[in-house]
Motif scaffolding. Structure first.
Motif, PDB file in Angstrom:
ATOM      1  N   VAL A 147       0.331  -7.088  10.463  1.00 48.04           N
ATOM      2  CA  VAL A 147       1.277  -6.203   9.797  1.00 48.04           C
ATOM      3  C   VAL A 147       0.543  -4.923   9.424  1.00 48.04           C
ATOM      4  O   VAL A 147      -0.560  -4.972   8.883  1.00 48.04           O
ATOM      5  N   VAL A 148       1.168  -3.787   9.740  1.00 46.59           N
ATOM      6  CA  VAL A 148       0.598  -2.491   9.396  1.00 46.59           C
ATOM      7  C   VAL A 148       1.676  -1.658   8.722  1.00 46.59           C
ATOM      8  O   VAL A 148       2.813  -1.611   9.181  1.00 46.59           O
ATOM      9  N   PHE A 149       1.304  -1.015   7.631  1.00 43.78           N
ATOM     10  CA  PHE A 149       2.169  -0.033   6.984  1.00 43.78           C
ATOM     11  C   PHE A 149       1.628   1.340   7.343  1.00 43.78           C
ATOM     12  O   PHE A 149       0.511   1.693   6.955  1.00 43.78           O
ATOM     13  N   TYR A 150       2.423   2.089   8.097  1.00 38.94           N
ATOM     14  CA  TYR A 150       2.039   3.434   8.499  1.00 38.94           C
ATOM     15  C   TYR A 150       2.770   4.427   7.613  1.00 38.94           C
ATOM     16  O   TYR A 150       3.979   4.356   7.464  1.00 38.94           O
ATOM     17  N   ARG A 151       2.029   5.351   7.021  1.00 38.74           N
ATOM     18  CA  ARG A 151       2.629   6.409   6.201  1.00 38.74           C
ATOM     19  C   ARG A 151       2.288   7.763   6.812  1.00 38.74           C
ATOM     20  O   ARG A 151       3.150   8.493   7.235  1.00 38.74           O
ATOM     21  N   THR A 152       1.039   8.094   6.760  1.00 38.82           N
ATOM     22  CA  THR A 152       0.544   9.352   7.295  1.00 38.82           C
ATOM     23  C   THR A 152      -0.791   9.040   7.949  1.00 38.82           C
ATOM     24  O   THR A 152      -1.191   7.878   8.044  1.00 38.82           O
ATOM     25  N   ILE A 153      -1.485  10.061   8.317  1.00 37.90           N
ATOM     26  CA  ILE A 153      -2.795   9.857   8.923  1.00 37.90           C
ATOM     27  C   ILE A 153      -3.748   9.191   7.937  1.00 37.90           C
ATOM     28  O   ILE A 153      -4.605   8.412   8.301  1.00 37.90           O
ATOM     29  N   GLU A 154      -3.574   9.464   6.651  1.00 38.32           N
ATOM     30  CA  GLU A 154      -4.542   9.013   5.653  1.00 38.32           C
ATOM     31  C   GLU A 154      -4.183   7.740   4.902  1.00 38.32           C
ATOM     32  O   GLU A 154      -5.058   7.015   4.479  1.00 38.32           O
ATOM     33  N   HIS A 155      -2.923   7.484   4.694  1.00 39.10           N
ATOM     34  CA  HIS A 155      -2.536   6.411   3.772  1.00 39.10           C
ATOM     35  C   HIS A 155      -1.867   5.250   4.499  1.00 39.10           C
ATOM     36  O   HIS A 155      -0.659   5.109   4.453  1.00 39.10           O
ATOM     37  N   ASN A 156      -2.667   4.421   5.112  1.00 45.68           N
ATOM     38  CA  ASN A 156      -2.155   3.284   5.853  1.00 45.68           C
ATOM     39  C   ASN A 156      -2.808   2.010   5.340  1.00 45.68           C
ATOM     40  O   ASN A 156      -3.859   2.048   4.711  1.00 45.68           O
ATOM     41  N   SER A 157      -2.177   0.891   5.609  1.00 41.56           N
ATOM     42  CA  SER A 157      -2.754  -0.385   5.196  1.00 41.56           C
ATOM     43  C   SER A 157      -2.247  -1.472   6.122  1.00 41.56           C
ATOM     44  O   SER A 157      -1.296  -1.269   6.881  1.00 41.56           O
ATOM     45  N   GLY A 158      -2.868  -2.621   6.054  1.00 38.95           N
ATOM     46  CA  GLY A 158      -2.438  -3.718   6.898  1.00 38.95           C
ATOM     47  C   GLY A 158      -3.194  -4.996   6.623  1.00 38.95           C
ATOM     48  O   GLY A 158      -4.112  -5.034   5.795  1.00 38.95           O
ATOM     49  N   ALA A 159      -2.789  -6.027   7.340  1.00 41.50           N
ATOM     50  CA  ALA A 159      -3.427  -7.334   7.222  1.00 41.50           C
ATOM     51  C   ALA A 159      -2.950  -8.207   8.377  1.00 41.50           C
ATOM     52  O   ALA A 159      -1.958  -7.896   9.031  1.00 41.50           O
ATOM     53  N   GLY A 168      10.616 -26.732   7.019  1.00 38.17           N
ATOM     54  CA  GLY A 168      11.571 -25.857   7.691  1.00 38.17           C
ATOM     55  C   GLY A 168      11.531 -24.407   7.269  1.00 38.17           C
ATOM     56  O   GLY A 168      12.320 -23.603   7.750  1.00 38.17           O
ATOM     57  N   ASN A 169      10.619 -24.035   6.382  1.00 39.40           N
ATOM     58  CA  ASN A 169      10.505 -22.648   5.925  1.00 39.40           C
ATOM     59  C   ASN A 169       9.127 -22.088   6.244  1.00 39.40           C
ATOM     60  O   ASN A 169       8.115 -22.731   5.939  1.00 39.40           O
ATOM     61  N   TRP A 170       9.093 -20.889   6.817  1.00 39.93           N
ATOM     62  CA  TRP A 170       7.828 -20.221   7.077  1.00 39.93           C
ATOM     63  C   TRP A 170       7.353 -19.532   5.801  1.00 39.93           C
ATOM     64  O   TRP A 170       8.132 -18.856   5.140  1.00 39.93           O
ATOM     65  N   GLN A 171       6.071 -19.745   5.487  1.00 35.74           N
ATOM     66  CA  GLN A 171       5.492 -19.148   4.287  1.00 35.74           C
ATOM     67  C   GLN A 171       4.131 -18.561   4.627  1.00 35.74           C
ATOM     68  O   GLN A 171       3.366 -19.163   5.387  1.00 35.74           O
ATOM     69  N   VAL A 172       3.830 -17.417   4.033  1.00 34.02           N
ATOM     70  CA  VAL A 172       2.515 -16.809   4.197  1.00 34.02           C
ATOM     71  C   VAL A 172       1.528 -17.645   3.389  1.00 34.02           C
ATOM     72  O   VAL A 172       1.697 -17.814   2.183  1.00 34.02           O
ATOM     73  N   ILE A 173       0.525 -18.186   4.077  1.00 36.22           N
ATOM     74  CA  ILE A 173      -0.463 -19.010   3.374  1.00 36.22           C
ATOM     75  C   ILE A 173      -1.821 -18.326   3.253  1.00 36.22           C
ATOM     76  O   ILE A 173      -2.640 -18.728   2.447  1.00 36.22           O
ATOM     77  N   GLN A 174      -2.045 -17.295   4.089  1.00 34.67           N
ATOM     78  CA  GLN A 174      -3.325 -16.605   4.016  1.00 34.67           C
ATOM     79  C   GLN A 174      -3.170 -15.187   4.559  1.00 34.67           C
ATOM     80  O   GLN A 174      -2.489 -14.966   5.550  1.00 34.67           O
ATOM     81  N   SER A 175      -3.821 -14.259   3.887  1.00 32.78           N
ATOM     82  CA  SER A 175      -3.891 -12.878   4.342  1.00 32.78           C
ATOM     83  C   SER A 175      -5.325 -12.641   4.793  1.00 32.78           C
ATOM     84  O   SER A 175      -6.257 -12.806   4.001  1.00 32.78           O
ATOM     85  N   ILE A 176      -5.494 -12.268   6.044  1.00 31.62           N
ATOM     86  CA  ILE A 176      -6.819 -12.144   6.646  1.00 31.62           C
ATOM     87  C   ILE A 176      -7.098 -10.672   6.946  1.00 31.62           C
ATOM     88  O   ILE A 176      -6.211  -9.952   7.419  1.00 31.62           O
ATOM     89  N   ASN A 177      -8.317 -10.253   6.699  1.00 33.54           N
ATOM     90  CA  ASN A 177      -8.768  -8.926   7.117  1.00 33.54           C
ATOM     91  C   ASN A 177      -7.879  -7.800   6.579  1.00 33.54           C
ATOM     92  O   ASN A 177      -7.471  -6.900   7.312  1.00 33.54           O
ATOM     93  N   GLU A 178      -7.588  -7.841   5.292  1.00 37.67           N
ATOM     94  CA  GLU A 178      -6.781  -6.773   4.690  1.00 37.67           C
ATOM     95  C   GLU A 178      -7.573  -5.476   4.704  1.00 37.67           C
ATOM     96  O   GLU A 178      -8.791  -5.481   4.513  1.00 37.67           O
ATOM     97  N   TRP A 179      -6.888  -4.380   4.923  1.00 37.77           N
ATOM     98  CA  TRP A 179      -7.545  -3.073   4.958  1.00 37.77           C
ATOM     99  C   TRP A 179      -6.601  -1.991   4.418  1.00 37.77           C
ATOM    100  O   TRP A 179      -5.396  -2.186   4.357  1.00 37.77           O
ATOM    101  N   SER A 180      -7.186  -0.873   4.035  1.00 35.51           N
ATOM    102  CA  SER A 180      -6.416   0.251   3.517  1.00 35.51           C
ATOM    103  C   SER A 180      -7.226   1.519   3.723  1.00 35.51           C
ATOM    104  O   SER A 180      -8.450   1.507   3.602  1.00 35.51           O
ATOM    105  N   THR A 181      -6.543   2.630   4.033  1.00 34.33           N
ATOM    106  CA  THR A 181      -7.248   3.911   4.180  1.00 34.33           C
ATOM    107  C   THR A 181      -6.757   4.896   3.145  1.00 34.33           C
ATOM    108  O   THR A 181      -5.705   4.747   2.585  1.00 34.33           O
TER     109      THR A 181
END
Length: 181
Positions: A147-159, A168-181
């Motif tokens: 997943v990536v959040f794109y805003r501008t050249i400078e302010h982006n983040s993801g994981a 029967g339900n999908w759940q986020v169990i781990q966030s790997i390699n989170e980053w932010s600029t």
């Protein structure tokens, strides 16, 4: 009969992808306000399912995933499949639910359209949510998406998100390699 079985399998896979999509969007947008008439909305969804790449393989090394899942990821990344979009999954979001999830994202757009909107409004607070094509593990109910959040050249983040299907339900169990600029 074979044709019917292929259609049912494809539909079933689409429903699983839709459930993963809903879990990811819910995870990130649970605290956002819904869009109503004459209220500017800052959240957009990138229509295409971005293709996963080798960066995903490197990032999951620290996630302690089964070795064969990592091998499946590598094989799936190397396959040349047609580009998909989130149209089906978007339509599966309920329009009337307690979270108002479908009303929280302004629209599904291309990168060019998002940049046009951002340029026209001359603001840097719009966000474009980019979600990769989900990579399902064949032996367990696990899936990876980047997943990536794109805003501008400078302010982006993801994981990279690891999701598990429990009862029967999908759940986020781990966030790997989170980053932010």
């Amino acid at each position: 009969m074979l044709f019917s079985a292929k259609i049912n399998t494809a539909y079933s896979q689409n429903l699983e992808t839709a459930a993963v999509f809903k879990a990811v969007v819910s995870h990130y947008y649970k605290n956002e306000k819904p869009v109503y008439k004459n209220r500017g909305q800052l959240l957009y969804l990138y229509c295409n399912q971005a293709k996963p790449n080798e960066e995903l393989v490197e990032a999951v090394k620290s996630a302690n995933l089964p070795l064969d899942f990592t091998q499946e990821i590598r094989a799936k990344i190397k396959t040349n499949t047609p580009e998909k979009d989130w149209t089906f999954e978007w339509k599966q979001l309920p329009t009337k639910d307690e979270t108002l999830l479908k009303k929280k994202i302004n629209s599904c757009v291309s990168l060019e359209k998002f940049q046009e909107i951002r340029g026209r409004l001359n603001l840097n607070n719009q966000r474009l949510l980019i979600i990769t094509e989900p990579l399902f593990y064949s032996k367990e109910k696990l899936v990876l998406v980047k997943v990536v959040f794109y805003r501008t050249i400078e302010h982006n983040s993801g994981a990279i998100l690891l999701l598990k299907n429990t009862d029967g339900n999908w759940q986020v169990i781990q966030s790997i390699n989170e980053w932010s600029t």
